[in-house]
Design a protein around this motif. Structure first.
Motif, PDB file in Angstrom:
ATOM      1  N   LYS A 268      44.058  27.387  10.153  1.00  0.00           N
ATOM      2  CA  LYS A 268      43.276  26.864  11.278  1.00  0.00           C
ATOM      3  C   LYS A 268      41.866  26.514  10.831  1.00  0.00           C
ATOM      4  CE  LYS A 268      45.899  29.463  14.753  1.00  0.00           C
ATOM      5  NZ  LYS A 268      45.839  30.470  15.835  1.00  0.00           N
ATOM      6  N   THR A 269      41.258  27.415  10.014  1.00  0.00           N
ATOM      7  CA  THR A 269      39.908  27.128   9.511  1.00  0.00           C
ATOM      8  C   THR A 269      39.901  25.868   8.656  1.00  0.00           C
ATOM      9  OG1 THR A 269      39.458  29.497   9.497  1.00  0.00           O
ATOM     10  CG2 THR A 269      37.972  28.095   8.232  1.00  0.00           C
ATOM     11  N   THR A 270      40.930  25.715   7.826  1.00  0.00           N
ATOM     12  CA  THR A 270      41.023  24.536   6.965  1.00  0.00           C
ATOM     13  C   THR A 270      41.167  23.262   7.787  1.00  0.00           C
ATOM     14  OG1 THR A 270      42.067  25.894   5.253  1.00  0.00           O
ATOM     15  CG2 THR A 270      42.318  23.498   5.080  1.00  0.00           C
ATOM     16  N   LEU A 271      41.976  23.331   8.862  1.00  0.00           N
ATOM     17  CA  LEU A 271      42.136  22.164   9.718  1.00  0.00           C
ATOM     18  C   LEU A 271      40.832  21.798  10.411  1.00  0.00           C
ATOM     19  CD1 LEU A 271      45.630  22.893  11.304  1.00  0.00           C
ATOM     20  CD2 LEU A 271      45.079  21.244   9.525  1.00  0.00           C
ATOM     21  N   THR A 272      40.064  22.840  10.843  1.00  0.00           N
ATOM     22  CA  THR A 272      38.765  22.582  11.478  1.00  0.00           C
ATOM     23  C   THR A 272      37.814  21.910  10.492  1.00  0.00           C
ATOM     24  OG1 THR A 272      39.093  24.510  12.907  1.00  0.00           O
ATOM     25  CG2 THR A 272      36.863  23.637  12.729  1.00  0.00           C
ATOM     26  N   ASN A 273      37.801  22.450   9.257  1.00  0.00           N
ATOM     27  CA  ASN A 273      36.936  21.856   8.233  1.00  0.00           C
ATOM     28  C   ASN A 273      37.353  20.420   7.921  1.00  0.00           C
ATOM     29  OD1 ASN A 273      35.484  24.233   8.038  1.00  0.00           O
ATOM     30  ND2 ASN A 273      36.812  25.071   6.413  1.00  0.00           N
ATOM     31  N   LEU A 274      38.647  20.185   7.923  1.00  0.00           N
ATOM     32  CA  LEU A 274      39.121  18.824   7.678  1.00  0.00           C
ATOM     33  C   LEU A 274      38.684  17.877   8.782  1.00  0.00           C
ATOM     34  CD1 LEU A 274      42.748  19.393   6.314  1.00  0.00           C
ATOM     35  CD2 LEU A 274      40.768  18.551   5.057  1.00  0.00           C
ATOM     36  N   ALA A 275      38.682  18.366  10.037  1.00  0.00           N
ATOM     37  CA  ALA A 275      38.226  17.531  11.144  1.00  0.00           C
ATOM     38  C   ALA A 275      36.745  17.193  10.982  1.00  0.00           C
ATOM     39  CB  ALA A 275      38.487  18.234  12.471  1.00  0.00           C
ATOM     40  N   LYS A 276      35.939  18.202  10.605  1.00  0.00           N
ATOM     41  CA  LYS A 276      34.516  17.952  10.380  1.00  0.00           C
ATOM     42  C   LYS A 276      34.320  16.970   9.231  1.00  0.00           C
ATOM     43  CE  LYS A 276      32.947  22.466  12.094  1.00  0.00           C
ATOM     44  NZ  LYS A 276      32.249  23.725  11.725  1.00  0.00           N
ATOM     45  N   LEU A 277      35.070  17.193   8.167  1.00  0.00           N
ATOM     46  CA  LEU A 277      34.946  16.301   7.021  1.00  0.00           C
ATOM     47  C   LEU A 277      35.328  14.874   7.396  1.00  0.00           C
ATOM     48  CD1 LEU A 277      34.441  15.927   3.987  1.00  0.00           C
ATOM     49  CD2 LEU A 277      36.831  16.574   3.577  1.00  0.00           C
ATOM     50  N   SER A 278      36.332  14.713   8.229  1.00  0.00           N
ATOM     51  CA  SER A 278      36.726  13.381   8.674  1.00  0.00           C
ATOM     52  C   SER A 278      35.610  12.712   9.462  1.00  0.00           C
ATOM     53  CB  SER A 278      37.991  13.482   9.517  1.00  0.00           C
ATOM     54  OG  SER A 278      38.353  12.219  10.026  1.00  0.00           O
ATOM     55  N   THR A 279      34.942  13.496  10.323  1.00  0.00           N
ATOM     56  CA  THR A 279      33.828  12.938  11.096  1.00  0.00           C
ATOM     57  C   THR A 279      32.695  12.507  10.170  1.00  0.00           C
ATOM     58  OG1 THR A 279      34.425  14.383  12.936  1.00  0.00           O
ATOM     59  CG2 THR A 279      32.235  13.396  12.983  1.00  0.00           C
TER      60      THR A 279
ATOM     61  N   LEU B 158      32.910  11.725   7.032  1.00  0.00           N
ATOM     62  CA  LEU B 158      33.322  10.553   6.270  1.00  0.00           C
ATOM     63  C   LEU B 158      33.226   9.283   7.101  1.00  0.00           C
ATOM     64  CD1 LEU B 158      36.427  11.906   4.316  1.00  0.00           C
ATOM     65  CD2 LEU B 158      34.193  11.300   3.380  1.00  0.00           C
ATOM     66  N   GLN B 159      33.531   9.400   8.406  1.00  0.00           N
ATOM     67  CA  GLN B 159      33.425   8.232   9.272  1.00  0.00           C
ATOM     68  C   GLN B 159      31.969   7.797   9.401  1.00  0.00           C
ATOM     69  OE1 GLN B 159      35.122   8.854  13.112  1.00  0.00           O
ATOM     70  NE2 GLN B 159      34.916   6.715  13.764  1.00  0.00           N
ATOM     71  N   THR B 160      31.051   8.780   9.549  1.00  0.00           N
ATOM     72  CA  THR B 160      29.620   8.469   9.627  1.00  0.00           C
ATOM     73  C   THR B 160      29.142   7.817   8.330  1.00  0.00           C
ATOM     74  OG1 THR B 160      29.322  10.350  11.111  1.00  0.00           O
ATOM     75  CG2 THR B 160      27.353   9.425  10.088  1.00  0.00           C
ATOM     76  N   LEU B 161      29.582   8.394   7.208  1.00  0.00           N
ATOM     77  CA  LEU B 161      29.197   7.839   5.917  1.00  0.00           C
ATOM     78  C   LEU B 161      29.714   6.415   5.761  1.00  0.00           C
ATOM     79  CD1 LEU B 161      27.961   8.208   3.108  1.00  0.00           C
ATOM     80  CD2 LEU B 161      30.137   9.203   2.368  1.00  0.00           C
ATOM     81  N   ALA B 162      30.920   6.173   6.220  1.00  0.00           N
ATOM     82  CA  ALA B 162      31.478   4.826   6.121  1.00  0.00           C
ATOM     83  C   ALA B 162      30.673   3.833   6.937  1.00  0.00           C
ATOM     84  CB  ALA B 162      32.936   4.834   6.577  1.00  0.00           C
ATOM     85  N   GLN B 163      30.228   4.247   8.151  1.00  0.00           N
ATOM     86  CA  GLN B 163      29.402   3.359   8.958  1.00  0.00           C
ATOM     87  C   GLN B 163      28.079   3.062   8.282  1.00  0.00           C
ATOM     88  OE1 GLN B 163      29.118   5.338  12.727  1.00  0.00           O
ATOM     89  NE2 GLN B 163      31.257   4.879  13.321  1.00  0.00           N
ATOM     90  N   SER B 164      27.455   4.104   7.667  1.00  0.00           N
ATOM     91  CA  SER B 164      26.189   3.897   6.963  1.00  0.00           C
ATOM     92  C   SER B 164      26.367   2.947   5.785  1.00  0.00           C
ATOM     93  CB  SER B 164      25.638   5.241   6.487  1.00  0.00           C
ATOM     94  OG  SER B 164      25.420   6.120   7.587  1.00  0.00           O
ATOM     95  N   VAL B 165      27.432   3.155   5.053  1.00  0.00           N
ATOM     96  CA  VAL B 165      27.698   2.289   3.900  1.00  0.00           C
ATOM     97  C   VAL B 165      27.933   0.852   4.355  1.00  0.00           C
ATOM     98  CG1 VAL B 165      29.361   1.815   2.069  1.00  0.00           C
ATOM     99  CG2 VAL B 165      28.547   4.143   2.448  1.00  0.00           C
ATOM    100  N   GLN B 166      28.591   0.706   5.492  1.00  0.00           N
ATOM    101  CA  GLN B 166      28.844  -0.635   6.012  1.00  0.00           C
ATOM    102  C   GLN B 166      27.539  -1.340   6.371  1.00  0.00           C
ATOM    103  OE1 GLN B 166      31.482  -0.661   9.324  1.00  0.00           O
ATOM    104  NE2 GLN B 166      31.728  -2.886   9.342  1.00  0.00           N
TER     105      GLN B 166
END
Length: 342
Positions: free
Chosen positions: A198-209, A211-219
């Motif tokens: 469960k902790t790993t899944l939560t961390n993965l969700a945060k990491l996904s968010t 990464l999405q922010t980073l992708a927008q900045s890079v764009q």
């Protein structure tokens, strides 16, 4: 009287009908009766339920015979139950498959050596009827080896698709497979109930968010860079075009130099007319110079004649001088002659 005539006509019609029926039967069966058959033996080890006497024997979809007998037998070595099936094959079909043979039995034996085998196939899924499927399967089967001997050609058999599938299922340990599936399911449940997952899944969700922010900045940052990159690519394209044009000009100049060199090579070749003319002129000049050297030499006749002529001219000049002196002293010497010396 009328009854006898009617009975005679009726009897004639019956006899004629029987004759026509017999003729029809003979006509229908004439092809079967005139066709020569070769009896072969096939030993099946599995179930032949659905195969009956008269079932067709087919080679790649072509009917080449029919089943004539189905029996039971025991293998003399291992005691295995076999189902011998005798079939009558069309001799003409066998000879067509082996045109180098003239005997039907030898043709079938040659086909067996090339991998001829028999397999049961289904005629209809609804009725469950079977037929014998013949085909060349080299390397798949070996000739039948049994404890009994037979004078008939023995065609090897292979399991049908359904029988092969059943044998594969029989070779699978279903109990062990179900136990393995149960163990995998139990492990999956334990893994899903693990707090670390469960902790790993939560961390993965945060990491996904993130990464999405980073992708927008890079764009956002990439848009200006993409414009600059396009401009740079345009300049590079222009420079490449200029280099291409310069290369073409250099190529043209090289071709011109090559042509001039070829012309000079042709002109200055040893067998060229110009060089031959130069050589001829040089030879003439050499001969002329040699002739002049020979003519102007000290011991040449021309020089000696010139010297003699010069001496004569000098002598004549001296005489003219004396004459002039005489005329100066004695002007009338030409009329009176030279006076006596005193």
């Amino acid at each position: 009287m009328k009854t006898s005539a009617r009975a005679l006509r009726l009897g004639s019609f019956v006899v004629l009908g029987i004759v026509l029926l017999v003729a029809l039967v003979v006509f229908v069966l004439s092809g079967e009766l005139l066709t020569r058959r070769e009896v072969v033996l096939m030993r099946f080890t599995g179930s032949v339920y659905g195969l009956s006497v008269g079932s067709p024997v087919v080679f790649r979809g072509v009917n080449v015979g029919a089943v004539k007998e189905i029996g039971l037998a025991r293998n003399g070595k291992g005691g295995q139950i076999e189902i011998p099936v005798r079939a009558a094959l069309n001799q003409a079909a066998a000879l067509q498959l082996a045109p180098q043979e003239t005997n039907g039995v030898r043709a079938i034996e040659g086909l067996i050596a090339r991998g001829l085998s028999a397999r049961l196939a289904s005629q209809s899924l609804l009725t469950g009827q079977l037929y014998v499927d013949l085909d060349l399967r080299p390397g798949l089967v070996k000739p039948n080896v049994t404890g009994t001997t037979s004078d008939l050609p023995d065609i090897p058999t292979v399991p049908s698709t359904l029988q092969a599938f059943q044998s594969q299922l029989e070779g699978i340990d279903l109990k062990a497979a179900f136990q393995d599936v149960a163990a995998i399911a139990q492990t999956g449940r334990q893994l899903l109930q693990d707090p670390q997952l469960k902790t790993t899944l939560t961390n993965l969700a945060k990491l996904s968010t993130e990464l999405q922010t980073l992708a927008q900045s890079v764009q956002r940052e990439v848009k200006p860079l993409s414009g600059a990159a396009r401009a740079t690519l345009a300049q590079v394209g222009t420079a490449a075009n200029a280099l291409t044009l310069a290369g073409e000009r250099v190529t043209q100049a090289g071709e011109s130099v090559t042509q001039v060199a070829q012309r000079l090579s042709t002109t200055l070749a040893p067998d060229a007319p110009l060089l031959q003319s130069f050589q001829h002129t040089a030879d003439e000049l050499s001969r002329t110079a040699q002739s002049l050297r020979h003519t102007a030499g000290n011991d040449s006749e021309l020089v000696q004649n010139i010297n003699r002529a010069a001496s004569d001219v000098a002598r004549a000049a001296r005489q003219l001088g004396d004459l002039a002196d005489l005329l100066q002293r004695q002007p009338d010497a030409l009329l009176r002659g030279r006076a006596a010396a005193p």
